[in-house]
Design an enzyme around this catalytic site. Structure first.
Site, PDB file in Angstrom:
ATOM      1  N   ASP A   1      -6.411   2.629   2.149  1.00 41.94           N
ATOM      2  CA  ASP A   1      -7.357   3.487   2.879  1.00 41.94           C
ATOM      3  C   ASP A   1      -7.145   4.949   2.495  1.00 41.94           C
ATOM      4  O   ASP A   1      -6.046   5.478   2.651  1.00 41.94           O
ATOM      5  CB  ASP A   1      -7.149   3.304   4.380  1.00 41.94           C
TER       6      ASP A   1
ATOM      7  N   HIS B   1     -11.962   2.337   3.053  1.00 42.50           N
ATOM      8  CA  HIS B   1     -11.759   2.892   4.391  1.00 42.50           C
ATOM      9  C   HIS B   1     -12.153   1.835   5.415  1.00 42.50           C
ATOM     10  O   HIS B   1     -13.333   1.570   5.636  1.00 42.50           O
ATOM     11  CB  HIS B   1     -12.603   4.149   4.539  1.00 42.50           C
TER      12      HIS B   1
ATOM     13  N   SER C   1     -11.862   4.402  12.337  1.00 38.12           N
ATOM     14  CA  SER C   1     -11.536   5.737  11.858  1.00 38.12           C
ATOM     15  C   SER C   1     -11.251   6.656  13.051  1.00 38.12           C
ATOM     16  O   SER C   1     -10.385   6.351  13.864  1.00 38.12           O
ATOM     17  CB  SER C   1     -12.675   6.241  10.961  1.00 38.12           C
TER      18      SER C   1
END
Length: 524
Positions: free
Chosen positions: A463, A493, A245
């Site tokens: 995602d 995610h 991320s």
């Protein structure tokens, strides 16, 4: 304060949905013809002649030669237990201001579990996202997922500056956070607009008071330089790194600053490095709406009709918050946060169904519980500080400060992108860094890394927080011969450890054997 706008720690979100306990142990078809199957990543170490870098200020020996005193780790929060015996913690000294490396230092908390096998490559650093996620807290949770990697790597993570145990920033008290939850994050009247911006300004003042001089030194660039010092102190010639991320942005910035020191870098759930503040918000509006559409399809609903139904529910809650079993009210802001959390992982979808059904029947308890999980609120009313750290870091990074008038002009486009999340994400561009006392550093991060070793980027088509198009854009920005894209046609995610044997084996082969896949490889 909610944090649905900014990318958040993938592991934290997934664990909250799944209820796990602490453990001890671009479109994928785009190809870069400069890559071919069978390319290899760099070996663990190379002679000094191959590691030349641009001239940089020499660091004092007090930093580069410091000895890390690894001790048994303590629990990061109550009532969680301390990590098991294989984990050790230490503190790394880094400069407060990297332009003055011989000046004041701050301490960063580190955690490590040594490699279990005999053929050790080196240290593998993990950043779990946010910005603001605590690596010291999350690393033991992630150890089972990374168990194959631990055979040849020491697993290492840390709390970046502004985060967690080392130099964490708390901008508000629990009482102030709870009171701020009543502020309408999608204001409908001039009075609500004034209250919204005043709340943002109050938050900024609280951060300035809490952080002091640190507030101007928590940027992604600062942390990337911390990582290179960490590499030296840990004894590695090259940096081996796993960024998730926001951690992908950090990895890209590191590669830009230190291209010749790039070892084997995995970037999973990739942030679009070409986007500015508004662009990131638009990306997330698309990503969360796409994930919601996939969820609605899985329940047999038409996505457009289902989205309109949820948007209508949120409008009713805006007008009249729902009662809950705790006696607190479910506001529109909390309801939206509660919807966001289960979209981080397909495993959370059944919980979302139950919470939405209850809310339609007038009970906001389940959506409130989801929002509390996201906001790190425990049963006693104590809140975590991930969103505080997230904000102090991103507001130092991001130069753009959309005004109220500019935001209002964009709201229609945000709502077109997502009828459920667009309004919130649009308004958040005005409030997130409003009245911030420190100017932002750039419109978007610099990640070009000519001459760096191949960097593997993993994008997931489902995602929500970092839409998969970001992986291709990061690959292109890193440069020809550097960025290698792997696409997973999945949900949630992040991709590694989320159920794809193809993704896991490809990542493991890259990190453990140096095997670089063909650019554009797709795992279904």
């Amino acid at each position: 304060m909610r944090g649905i706008l900014r990318w958040t720690a993938v592991v934290a979100a997934a664990l909250l949905v799944a209820g796990c306990s602490n453990g001890t142990s671009g479109g994928g078809g785009h190809r870069d013809e400069g890559k071919a199957r069978g390319t290899t990543a760099p070996p663990a170490s190379e002679d000094s002649a191959s590691r030349s870098t641009p001239a940089e200020p020499e660091l004092p020996a007090s930093l580069t030669s410091q000895h890390l005193d690894w001790q048994r780790c303590e629990a990061t929060k109550s009532p969680a237990a301390a990590p098991g015996d294989e984990w050790r913690c230490a503190t790394l000294k880094v400069p407060l201001d990297w332009s003055e490396p011989s000046g004041t230092t701050i301490g960063l908390a580190l955690i490590r579990a040594k490699a279990t096998g005999g053929d050790r490559i080196g240290s593998l650093l993990f950043n779990f996202g946010g910005p603001g996620g605590s690596g010291v807290e999350m690393m033991p949770y992630y150890a089972n997922t990374a168990s194959a990697l631990r055979e040849r790597y020491d697993l290492v993570s840390w709390d970046p500056r502004g985060v967690g145990a080392g130099e964490g920033v708390r901008c508000r008290s629990d009482r102030q956070i709870a009171a701020a939850e009543d502020v309408d994050a999608t204001p409908d009247t001039p009075q609500e607009e004034k209250a919204y911006l005043q709340d943002a300004a109050d938050f900024a003042k609280g951060c300035q008071k809490a952080a002091g001089p640190l507030l101007a030194h928590v940027s992604t660039t600062d942390t990337a330089r911390d990582m290179d010092l960490m590499r030296q102190v840990l004894g590695d010639d090259k940096l081996h790194y796993f960024g998730i991320s926001y951690g992908t942005q950090l990895g890209g910035v590191y590669a830009h600053l230190f291209p010749q020191r790039v070892g084997r870098l995995i970037l999973d759930a990739v942030v679009d490095p070409t986007a500015d503040t508004v662009g990131h918000a638009e990306n997330q509006a698309r990503g969360f709406q796409r994930a919601l559409d996939d969820y609605l399809k899985s329940t047999g609903q038409d996505p457009a009709q289902g989205s309109r139904k949820i948007a209508a529910l949120l409008k009713r809650i805006d007008a009249k918050p729902l009662p809950t079993s705790s006696g607190r009210k479910l506001t529109q802001t909390l309801a939206t946060t509660g919807i966001v959390l289960p979209l981080y992982s397909e495993a959370g979808w059944p919980r979302l169904t139950s919470a939405l059904d209850a809310a339609e029947n007038g009970d906001g308890s389940q959506l409130l519980a989801l929002a509390d999980d996201y906001n790190e609120r425990d049963a006693s009313g104590h809140y975590g500080t991930t969103t505080h750290s997230q904000r102090v870091i991103s507001c130092l990074d991001d130069k753009e400060r959309p005004t109220l008038a500019e935001t209002k002009q964009r709201l229609a486009e945000f709502e077109r992108i997502s009828p459920v999340f667009g309004d919130f994400l649009g308004w958040d561009t005005a409030g997130w860094c409003h009245a911030w006392p420190v100017p932002g550093q750039y419109d978007h991060p610099q990640v070009s890394a000519p001459g760096a070793a191949p960097v593997l980027l993993v994008g997931n088509t489902g995602d929500p927080a970092t839409p998969y198009e970001g992986a291709r854009r990061m690959a292109d920005a890193l440069g020809k011969g550097v960025g290698v894209e792997l696409t997973w046609k999945g949900e949630g995610h992040g991709a590694y450890g989320n159920g794809s044997a193809c993704v896991d084996s490809t990542v493991n082969a890259y990190l453990l054997k140096g095997e670089v896949p063909e650019d554009g490889k797709v795992c279904t």
